[in-house]
Design a protein around this motif. Structure first.
Motif, PDB file in Angstrom:
ATOM      1  N   MET A 192      67.043 -58.952  30.215  1.00  9.68           N
ATOM      2  CA  MET A 192      66.462 -58.141  29.153  1.00  9.68           C
ATOM      3  C   MET A 192      67.458 -57.093  28.691  1.00  9.68           C
ATOM      4  O   MET A 192      68.397 -56.742  29.405  1.00  9.68           O
ATOM      5  N   TYR A 193      67.234 -56.643  27.473  1.00  9.07           N
ATOM      6  CA  TYR A 193      67.978 -55.533  26.907  1.00  9.07           C
ATOM      7  C   TYR A 193      67.150 -54.288  27.155  1.00  9.07           C
ATOM      8  O   TYR A 193      65.958 -54.261  26.862  1.00  9.07           O
ATOM      9  N   CYS A 194      67.755 -53.254  27.717  1.00  9.17           N
ATOM     10  CA  CYS A 194      67.037 -52.023  28.030  1.00  9.17           C
ATOM     11  C   CYS A 194      67.582 -50.887  27.173  1.00  9.17           C
ATOM     12  O   CYS A 194      68.796 -50.692  27.098  1.00  9.17           O
ATOM     13  N   SER A 195      66.690 -50.180  26.533  1.00 14.23           N
ATOM     14  CA  SER A 195      67.060 -49.046  25.692  1.00 14.23           C
ATOM     15  C   SER A 195      66.430 -47.784  26.272  1.00 14.23           C
ATOM     16  O   SER A 195      65.208 -47.684  26.362  1.00 14.23           O
ATOM     17  N   HIS A 196      67.283 -46.850  26.693  1.00  8.21           N
ATOM     18  CA  HIS A 196      66.817 -45.607  27.297  1.00  8.21           C
ATOM     19  C   HIS A 196      67.366 -44.427  26.503  1.00  8.21           C
ATOM     20  O   HIS A 196      68.560 -44.390  26.204  1.00  8.21           O
ATOM     21  N   ASN A 223      71.842 -47.584  26.640  1.00  4.05           N
ATOM     22  CA  ASN A 223      71.443 -48.991  26.584  1.00  4.05           C
ATOM     23  C   ASN A 223      72.167 -49.811  27.639  1.00  4.05           C
ATOM     24  O   ASN A 223      73.290 -49.489  28.025  1.00  4.05           O
ATOM     25  N   SER A 224      71.516 -50.884  28.071  1.00  8.55           N
ATOM     26  CA  SER A 224      72.132 -51.767  29.060  1.00  8.55           C
ATOM     27  C   SER A 224      71.454 -53.135  29.012  1.00  8.55           C
ATOM     28  O   SER A 224      70.432 -53.314  28.352  1.00  8.55           O
ATOM     29  N   ARG A 251      69.905 -56.053  31.692  1.00 13.25           N
ATOM     30  CA  ARG A 251      69.467 -56.239  33.080  1.00 13.25           C
ATOM     31  C   ARG A 251      69.201 -57.724  33.295  1.00 13.25           C
ATOM     32  O   ARG A 251      68.495 -58.351  32.511  1.00 13.25           O
TER      33      ARG A 251
END
Length: 69
Positions: free
Chosen positions: A39-43, A48-49, A51
């Motif tokens: 998944m693409y993670c947006s914080h 962003n990263s 996982r």
């Protein structure tokens, strides 16, 4: 690991050349999720990263075609 971070990053950089994006520059994290392959993670605070699940990427039955898809 059957699909180490270097191999995943290599594929992201290949896709960057096609899309013009910069996913190959984002941090890569690993989890043991059995419900999500990746998944693409947006914080807002952490940035962003991507996982990826070690459950799948370390499995000897997880094919290259599945990983690239």
């Amino acid at each position: 690991m059957r699909w180490p971070e270097e191999r995943i990053r290599e594929e992201l950089k290949r896709l960057d050349k096609i899309t013009g994006l910069h996913g190959g520059e984002l941090p890569i994290e690993f989890s043991n999720s059995k419900t999500a392959l990746g998944m693409y993670c947006s914080h807002k605070t952490k940035g962003n990263s991507f996982r990826f699940s070690t459950h799948y990427f370390e499995s000897p039955t997880f094919s290259q075609a599945e990983a690239l898809d």
